[in-house]
Design an enzyme around this catalytic site. Structure first.
Site, PDB file in Angstrom:
ATOM      1  N   HIS A 239      27.028 -80.744  12.907  1.00 19.67           N
ATOM      2  CA  HIS A 239      26.113 -80.570  11.781  1.00 19.67           C
ATOM      3  C   HIS A 239      24.842 -80.074  12.095  1.00 19.67           C
ATOM      4  O   HIS A 239      23.653 -80.695  11.767  1.00 19.67           O
ATOM      5  CB  HIS A 239      25.908 -82.041  11.072  1.00 19.67           C
ATOM      6  CG  HIS A 239      25.910 -81.781   9.535  1.00 19.67           C
ATOM      7  ND1 HIS A 239      26.205 -82.429   8.369  1.00 19.67           N
ATOM      8  CD2 HIS A 239      24.957 -80.502   8.870  1.00 19.67           C
ATOM      9  CE1 HIS A 239      25.859 -81.863   7.272  1.00 19.67           C
ATOM     10  NE2 HIS A 239      25.116 -80.681   7.448  1.00 19.67           N
TER      11      HIS A 239
ATOM     12  N   ARG B 292      30.827 -78.132   3.704  1.00 20.60           N
ATOM     13  CA  ARG B 292      30.749 -79.914   3.565  1.00 20.60           C
ATOM     14  C   ARG B 292      32.113 -80.361   4.257  1.00 20.60           C
ATOM     15  O   ARG B 292      33.193 -79.325   4.029  1.00 20.60           O
ATOM     16  CB  ARG B 292      30.577 -80.495   2.315  1.00 20.60           C
ATOM     17  CG  ARG B 292      29.203 -80.176   1.784  1.00 20.60           C
ATOM     18  CD  ARG B 292      28.456 -81.290   2.241  1.00 20.60           C
ATOM     19  NE  ARG B 292      27.051 -81.305   1.491  1.00 20.60           N
ATOM     20  CZ  ARG B 292      25.841 -81.504   2.207  1.00 20.60           C
ATOM     21  NH1 ARG B 292      26.027 -81.648   3.548  1.00 20.60           N
ATOM     22  NH2 ARG B 292      24.767 -81.489   1.697  1.00 20.60           N
TER      23      ARG B 292
END
Lengths: 313, 313
Positions: free
Chosen positions: B276, B228
């Site tokens: 991502h 993250r």
């Protein structure tokens, strides 16, 4: 191995020669290991350890074997100074195959994950969401199923890749669909979304990566050449990249090394150039491998890496 | 599973919602699968399949479980609309771990082989001969030993890498030296030449990749963050790169996504930005995984991926 054998190291580059002299002296402290460029009584030397060209080799008149420090011996075999009657052994070092497996895995994964295109997006500050295929949806083709090709193919199957292989003579390899001979080349190429060349350089394989081969690959395929520069017809690759038939290439070897300044490969946006580093013989494990080859030869066995001079590898 | 259960898919993005509706209808043709954004009789829905924020979740008053399509549920747990009494299950999809293993292997190998520096050499048309270390001479540190971290660690050991792992509670993993808890973090970091962050985001792990952590890594270490964005203190990384303490970073996740135009990461010569994509849930295998979780829950078992809301993952 009881007798005090004599080894000579024949390497042009002085730094590299020193490293190998040290490594071999450590590996066989009871043998005599000399610098072959200035050895006395060359006719009493039993083994020559060779890197690069064989210049000066004719002075060694009583050799039991010549040991090449590289996995490819095409340049040695082309050398007029090479005595044809002496066994020639090429390097089959576990470290050599390890390095190649690391290099090939890295660059297969790069192409598989679309890294070259993501790198372009980064330069343009573009956030491009894509869902890459998973390895089991992707087919990788390995040309050449020797020690290196087999090791790479096996590692790639562990990622789940579909792996197809092609070699001159038929090999058998767990989890790999194997093709053999020229007549099976088209079927192999038709499946290879990422093509890896690990062939030995012979008269049969010179210029094999040409326009005809590119045309038989699936559109948008990637090519990785970690074998020899002479496998690749450079202009044919550039044309196939321009046409979009090939999407990208990773090249570790070139017809002229170092790759000359101004060569179109350097700045091509779809070509990754690496400076012949895919697989380097490490002095530590390489010296051990030489000692194993010599011991095996002295025991009357056929050591791994014994070159078939007819076949050319 | 005999009753005709009702599922609702709650995904903001219309395209993504349609893909998942189709995949789930194919996976359980005898259940009723609706678009949760416009479902009638929300109080009769048994399961919600969720991507992203939980907005509108409070309308579903009789849920048996909430299934998140991502492996990380930090954003779901932060949502005030999340009913705390309903079991929350995060995605544990084999495809999810496969993708992560491919991404992490690719980028660990890139740093291991010095690819970022070779890419700079190519741009400058410099032929730089180097002998890279072999994998067995290199230590990779994996932070987080859940489904993803364990799968990555195991694959890296197959390359011969020395692998060390760190997690909150002690895990056991063949071939991996395991550290646990804050007090063992320094010993773990001191060995990690390439550090891979695959931690869940919790109050304990937020901002864990900071100046203090960088300083404890071996000089010249590389960092890969595929967990993250909130794990990383961005300015601390930039300072550690400037100081040469960190040699390079590969970042797949960011505090703000998409990474904003003009952000210093985009153009930093030592940072690879990927959008991502390290691990994406695939509708096909993801839908199967959801069905397995629901069946397991209905059978009174504890499905893999059941979130411990105290621990935060």
């Amino acid at each position: 191995v009881s007798r005090r054998y004599r080894l000579a190291v024949l390497i042009e580059d002085a730094d590299r020669a020193r490293v190998w002299l040290e490594a071999l002296r450590r590996a066989v402290p009871d043998w005599q290991v000399d610098d072959g460029r200035r050895v006395a009584a060359a006719d009493q030397v039993d083994f020559v350890v060779l890197w690069g060209r064989a210049e000066g080799l004719s002075r060694f008149t009583h050799l039991r074997a010549i040991l090449s420090l590289g996995a490819g011996v095409d340049h040695v075999l082309r050398d007029p100074d090479l005595p044809r009657e002496v066994p020639l052994i090429r390097m089959v070092d576990p470290g050599l195959a390890c390095g190649m497996v690391e290099y090939v895995s890295c660059h297969v994964l790069r192409h598989h994950l679309g890294a070259p295109s993501l790198e372009r997006s980064q330069r343009e500050q573009r956030w491009t969401t894509v869902t890459p295929q998973l390895a089991h949806e992707r087919t990788v083709g390995i040309m050449g199923l020797g020690a290196m090709g087999s090791a790479c193919a096996t590692r790639l199957t562990q990622f789940g890749f579909q792996v197809v292989g092609w070699s001159r003579t038929r090999k058998s390899l767990a989890g790999v669909t194997v093709h053999a001979g020229r007549h099976e080349l088209p079927a192999f190429l038709a499946r290879s979304e990422i093509l890896v060349c690990l062939l030995p350089l012979t008269e049969d394989t010179r210029d094999i990566l040409d326009a005809g081969l590119c045309a038989r690959l699936p559109r948008g395929a990637a090519i990785i050449n970690a074998a020899r520069g002479e496998h690749l017809v450079e202009d044919d690759l550039l044309a196939a990249l321009d046409a979009g038939q090939i999407s990208g290439a990773t090249l570790d070897v070139f017809r002229v090394e170092p790759l000359p300044q101004g060569h179109p490969f350097w700045q091509h946006p779809c070509i990754s150039v690496t400076p012949h580093v895919a697989s380097l013989t490490r002095p530590g494990s390489g010296a051990q491998s030489i000692v194993r080859s010599i011991s095996s030869l002295l025991a009357g066995e056929s050591p791994p890496g014994l070159v078939n001079q007819e076949a050319g590898y």
